[in-house]
Write an enzyme that holds these catalytic residues in place. Structure first.
Site, PDB file in Angstrom:
ATOM      1  N   LYS A 278       0.533  -1.252  -0.059  1.00 23.82           N
ATOM      2  CA  LYS A 278      -0.014  -0.054   0.014  1.00 23.82           C
ATOM      3  C   LYS A 278       0.898   1.295  -0.010  1.00 23.82           C
ATOM      4  CE  LYS A 278      -3.694  -2.464   2.376  1.00 23.82           C
ATOM      5  NZ  LYS A 278      -4.463  -2.962   3.489  1.00 23.82           N
TER       6      LYS A 278
ATOM      7  N   GLN B  82      -4.078  -1.836   9.781  1.00 20.79           N
ATOM      8  CA  GLN B  82      -4.030  -3.012   9.292  1.00 20.79           C
ATOM      9  C   GLN B  82      -4.608  -4.337  10.076  1.00 20.79           C
ATOM     10  OE1 GLN B  82      -3.109  -3.840   5.964  1.00 20.79           O
ATOM     11  NE2 GLN B  82      -3.833  -5.878   6.411  1.00 20.79           N
TER      12      GLN B  82
ATOM     13  N   ASP C  60     -10.756   3.051   4.074  1.00 22.21           N
ATOM     14  CA  ASP C  60     -11.269   1.586   4.041  1.00 22.21           C
ATOM     15  C   ASP C  60     -12.740   1.459   4.032  1.00 22.21           C
ATOM     16  OD1 ASP C  60      -9.177  -0.204   3.722  1.00 22.21           O
ATOM     17  OD2 ASP C  60      -8.353  -0.187   6.019  1.00 22.21           O
TER      18      ASP C  60
END
Ligand code: NAP
Length: 294
Positions: free
Chosen positions: A53, A97, A120
């Site tokens: 990412k 994460q 997200d």
């Protein structure tokens, strides 16, 4: 003839587009998009995901910040880091994460992220906005699947779409997206889960199958009708001593038996995975341009 929904190729194309739009945005005085990622502990897969990412951000000209914590970090310390990033006007998007260590509540962490930085799309406010058809950050995997279907002009209207899996990050949001009154969408959606009876009978009636259950090669050729579109979300590391890494990546679809029956199918790897990464960049650019929360 079976055609490939090529996520690798489309994500490369979209990254060029995101890069060009970012250059234009900053040329016109806009601030460079900035993604922050929090990584707790040193789980191998999480390290790989976060590193990719960050690399993606560099590739399209975004700033990025990686905040690392030891697995022993307290929940309060982690929540403080989230709050600091929430209050940092220079940062547009924040991802934490998963998985997190067992002593930390993922739900609490997600709910602490400012919805306007929740690229997200996991915060209840974004999930709720999606369900209501309001502007929202759509979580990256479902958003990536929509980009794929749209790019390859896959017909979805009036089709029977069967979604395998009902998780908050994939199955549920993708079901909502496929059923909304727009393109891609307007499908008649059936959601299957671990309690579903006669699953193969349901998948055999599907025009489109989106498999997101995390069971390697679960969907077999005899569970799919001729001409179906199959999107394989699954990624499972299956031990494989012939590979340098000691494992191979397996999807939820038995590609060898399913692909010959399909009109379109995603490969694993190279299908939904790269689209997920690119959709995150897209959300970060949208956040920097204040397109979701004005
Ligand atoms: P998850 O949270 O574990 O959810 C799995 C879902 O599948 C659950 O709803 C479960 O049902 C259902 N399920 C499990 N076994 C089943 C069975 N035999 N028949 C029918 N349904 C079954 O998983 P997830 O986070 O959604 O991820 C799913 C897969 O996608 C994983 O392999 C993950 O690694 C992968 N993934 C890939 C990407 C990407 O970028 N390509 C992104 C995210 C996830 P219940 O609700 O009844 O338990």
């Amino acid at each position: 003839m079976t055609q490939i929904l090529d996520g690798k190729q489309l994500s490369a194309l979209m990254k060029q587009q995101i890069k060009a739009e970012t250059e234009e945005w900053t040329r016109n005085g806009g601030k460079k998009p900035h993604l922050a990622a929090i990584l707790v502990g040193n789980d191998g897969a999480s390290e790989t995901y976060v590193a990719s990412k960050i690399k993606d951000c560099e590739e399209v000209g975004f700033d990025s910040t990686l905040v690392r914590f030891d697995a022993s970090v307290s929940e309060e310390e982690l929540l403080d880091a989230v709050r600091r990033i929430n209050n940092d006007a220079g940062i547009d998007g924040l991802i934490v994460q998963s998985p997190l260590p067992a002593h930390i509540s993922e739900q609490k962490v997600v709910e602490t992220i400012l919805p306007s930085k929740d690229v997200d799309g996991f915060h209840p406010e974004n999930a709720g906005r999606l369900a209501l058809g309001m502007p929202s950050f759509v979580s990256a995997t479902p958003a990536g699947i929509m980009f794929l279907l749209e790019h390859y002009k896959v017909e979805t209207s009036g089709k029977h779409c069967v979604v395998l899996g009902r998780s908050h990050i994939v199955g549920t949001p993708v079901s909502l997206l496929m059923s909304r009154n727009t393109y891609p969408g307007n499908a008649t959606v059936t959601i299957c889960h671990s309690r579903t009876r006669d699953l193969a009978e349901i998948t055999r009636s599907a025009d489109i199958i989106i498999a997101a259950i995390g069971k390697p090669e679960f969907l077999k050729g005899d569970m799919v009708k001729e001409g179906a579109v199959v999107v394989d979300v699954g990624i499972t590391r299956v031990p494989d001593s012939s590979k340098k890494a000691g494992f191979r990546l397996a999807g939820d679809v038995d590609f060898a038996s399913v692909a010959p029956k399909c009109s379109w199918i995603t490969p694993v790897p190279g299908g939904v995975g790269p689209m997920t990464r690119t959709a995150l960049l897209f959300n970060t650019l949208k956040s920097a341009r204040k397109e979701v929360y004005k």
